[in-house]
Design a protein around this motif. Structure first.
Motif, PDB file in Angstrom:
ATOM      1  N   LYS A   1       3.813   0.219   0.260  1.00  0.00           N
ATOM      2  CA  LYS A   1       4.518   0.948  -0.792  1.00  0.00           C
ATOM      3  C   LYS A   1       4.071   2.397  -0.949  1.00  0.00           C
ATOM      4  N   GLY A   2       3.684   3.034   0.151  1.00  0.00           N
ATOM      5  CA  GLY A   2       3.326   4.443   0.069  1.00  0.00           C
ATOM      6  C   GLY A   2       1.904   4.669  -0.402  1.00  0.00           C
TER       7      GLY A   2
ATOM      8  N   GLN B   1       6.104  -0.733   6.193  1.00  0.00           N
ATOM      9  CA  GLN B   1       6.712  -1.505   5.108  1.00  0.00           C
ATOM     10  C   GLN B   1       7.045  -2.933   5.518  1.00  0.00           C
TER      11      GLN B   1
ATOM     12  N   THR C   1       7.499  12.027   0.244  1.00  0.00           N
ATOM     13  CA  THR C   1       8.091  12.487   1.504  1.00  0.00           C
ATOM     14  C   THR C   1       8.773  13.823   1.278  1.00  0.00           C
TER      15      THR C   1
ATOM     16  N   ILE D   1       9.718   5.869   2.283  1.00  0.00           N
ATOM     17  CA  ILE D   1       8.333   5.625   2.678  1.00  0.00           C
ATOM     18  C   ILE D   1       8.248   5.531   4.194  1.00  0.00           C
TER      19      ILE D   1
ATOM     20  N   TYR E   1       2.612   8.400  -1.764  1.00  0.00           N
ATOM     21  CA  TYR E   1       2.982   9.544  -0.939  1.00  0.00           C
ATOM     22  C   TYR E   1       4.345  10.063  -1.373  1.00  0.00           C
TER      23      TYR E   1
END
Length: 389
Positions: free
Chosen positions: A165-166, A130, A203, A149, A201
């Motif tokens: 940003k994932g 990030q 988590t 993230i 994504y």
């Protein structure tokens, strides 16, 4: 390991180039980046080449600015540097550190020895996908760090490209020794290739800081390109999809390559020409709701046999449909023949009593002939293509 031919000469030349005094490396702290006409300001955008200056950073030497807060530094007092790579738009955030080098400028192409500053990449202080700012200052006008993230876990041989940003792209493979750490190594052989593109994504455990790993049923949108892997995708329908063709469920298909698209909604749009879908065996469309086929001109089903529905025992229907226009014409002829018969019978009389009714006999023979002709036509209007249950 065997030394390749001419390798010693290459290494020797590399050593000489490192001692070239015209290339100097230093570290700078970023205080601004040109990304749009108004970011940071319209004046700075115009002063640095307009759209040709996109990606230009405003920086100060790290040693002299590492304790300077972002808000206290005027960009007009900063130095500028351009991206070193033209095809990779991986611009830093405000507050991050970059490696700077001196290299030829546009003016040097005209014979001058002038150079200018370029930045090659962000210094990976925190090893964080990030941001890698050493301070707690603002990272820009719109960027906000998300603690959920994390970096993706990397397996041996993987090449991973991650966004901030994932989102990310993994060029990976089956790794049998780590099958408990990912979803794609339960079958196949070590080294079988897999490519995974994910946007969003999710988590699983927010309480620890271990690296993340792709999970197809939790990601917002993803594309999986497999070779031998079994992917545990759970579609909305997981029962027997079709009792006739009995396709293998998507989450049980492996040993061969497949392409999986997974998201809340899929849209295929062709702006100028056809959308074509081809299959060696079957094409399966399954939904728990409705399948709509809409066409501005016509819908054309072209097949030697078309079946509507399935019998209760899971077999194909055997009842053929009737041709619409020909059925209508046959019924009209039947109604006409019956009507004519009625007219003939309505005027039949017996004179003298007990004598044959010639008119009635004639009408009966006429109707019988018409019925025979209609029966012959009836056999011809049964569809040879379309069946229903």
């Amino acid at each position: 390991m065997r030394t390749r031919e001419n390798l010693s000469g290459i290494v020797s030349s590399m050593g000489k180039s490192r001692n070239n005094p015209s290339i100097n490396s230093q570290i700078g702290k970023v205080f601004g980046i040109i990304t749009t006409q108004n970011t940071p300001t319209k004046e700075l955008f115009d002063a640095n080449g307009g759209y040709n200056g996109i990606g230009t950073i405003f920086y100060l030497d790290y040693d002299t600015s590492k304790n300077s807060e972002i808000s206290t530094v005027s960009l007009n007092s900063c130095k500028t540097a351009k991206p070193f790579h033209s095809s990779n738009q991986n611009y830093p955030l405000v507050g991050e550190l970059v490696e700077l080098i001196d290299a030829p400028s546009p003016a040097s192409q005209a014979g001058s020895n002038l150079t200018q500053k370029y930045y090659k990449g962000v210094i990976n202080i925190w090893n964080n996908s990030q941001q890698n700012s050493p301070s707690n200052d603002s990272l820009g006008k719109t960027f906000n760090e998300n603690s959920d993230i994390r970096n993706l876990i990397s397996f041996e041989g993987d090449r991973i490209y991650q966004g901030r940003k994932g989102n990310g792209l993994r060029f990976g493979s089956t790794v049998k020794s780590t099958l408990n750490l990912n979803e794609w190594s339960t079958v196949g052989n070590d080294g079988d290739p897999i490519t995974i593109l994910v946007n969003g994504y999710v988590t699983t455990d927010l309480k620890n800081i271990t690296p993340n790993v792709e999970e197809i049923n939790k990601e917002l949108s993803s594309i999986y390109l497999t070779s031998t892997q079994q992917i545990p995708l759970l579609p909305d329908r997981n029962d027997i999809l079709n009792p006739i063709t009995k396709p293998l469920q998507v989450n049980k298909y492996f040993d061969k390559s497949q392409l999986l698209f997974n998201s809340d909604r899929l849209v295929l749009n062709s702006k100028k020409d056809e959308v074509m879908i081809f299959a060696k065996t079957n094409i399966e469309l399954n939904t728990n709701n409705i399948i709509n086929l809409n066409a501005g001109e016509r819908t054309h089903l072209n097949s030697p046999r078309n079946f509507i529905g399935t019998n209760s025992d899971g077999t194909l229907p055997t009842e053929p449909l009737l041709l619409g226009n020909q059925t209508s014409y046959l019924l009209a002829d039947l109604m006409l023949a019956i009507g004519e018969f009625g007219c003939d019978v309505s005027s039949a009389i017996s004179a003298p009593a007990g004598s044959p009714l010639v008119e009635l006999n004639t009408a009966g023979n006429k109707l019988s002939t018409s019925i025979d002709n209609l029966i012959d036509k009836l056999e011809k209007i049964v569809s040879q293509q379309n069946y229903t249950s």
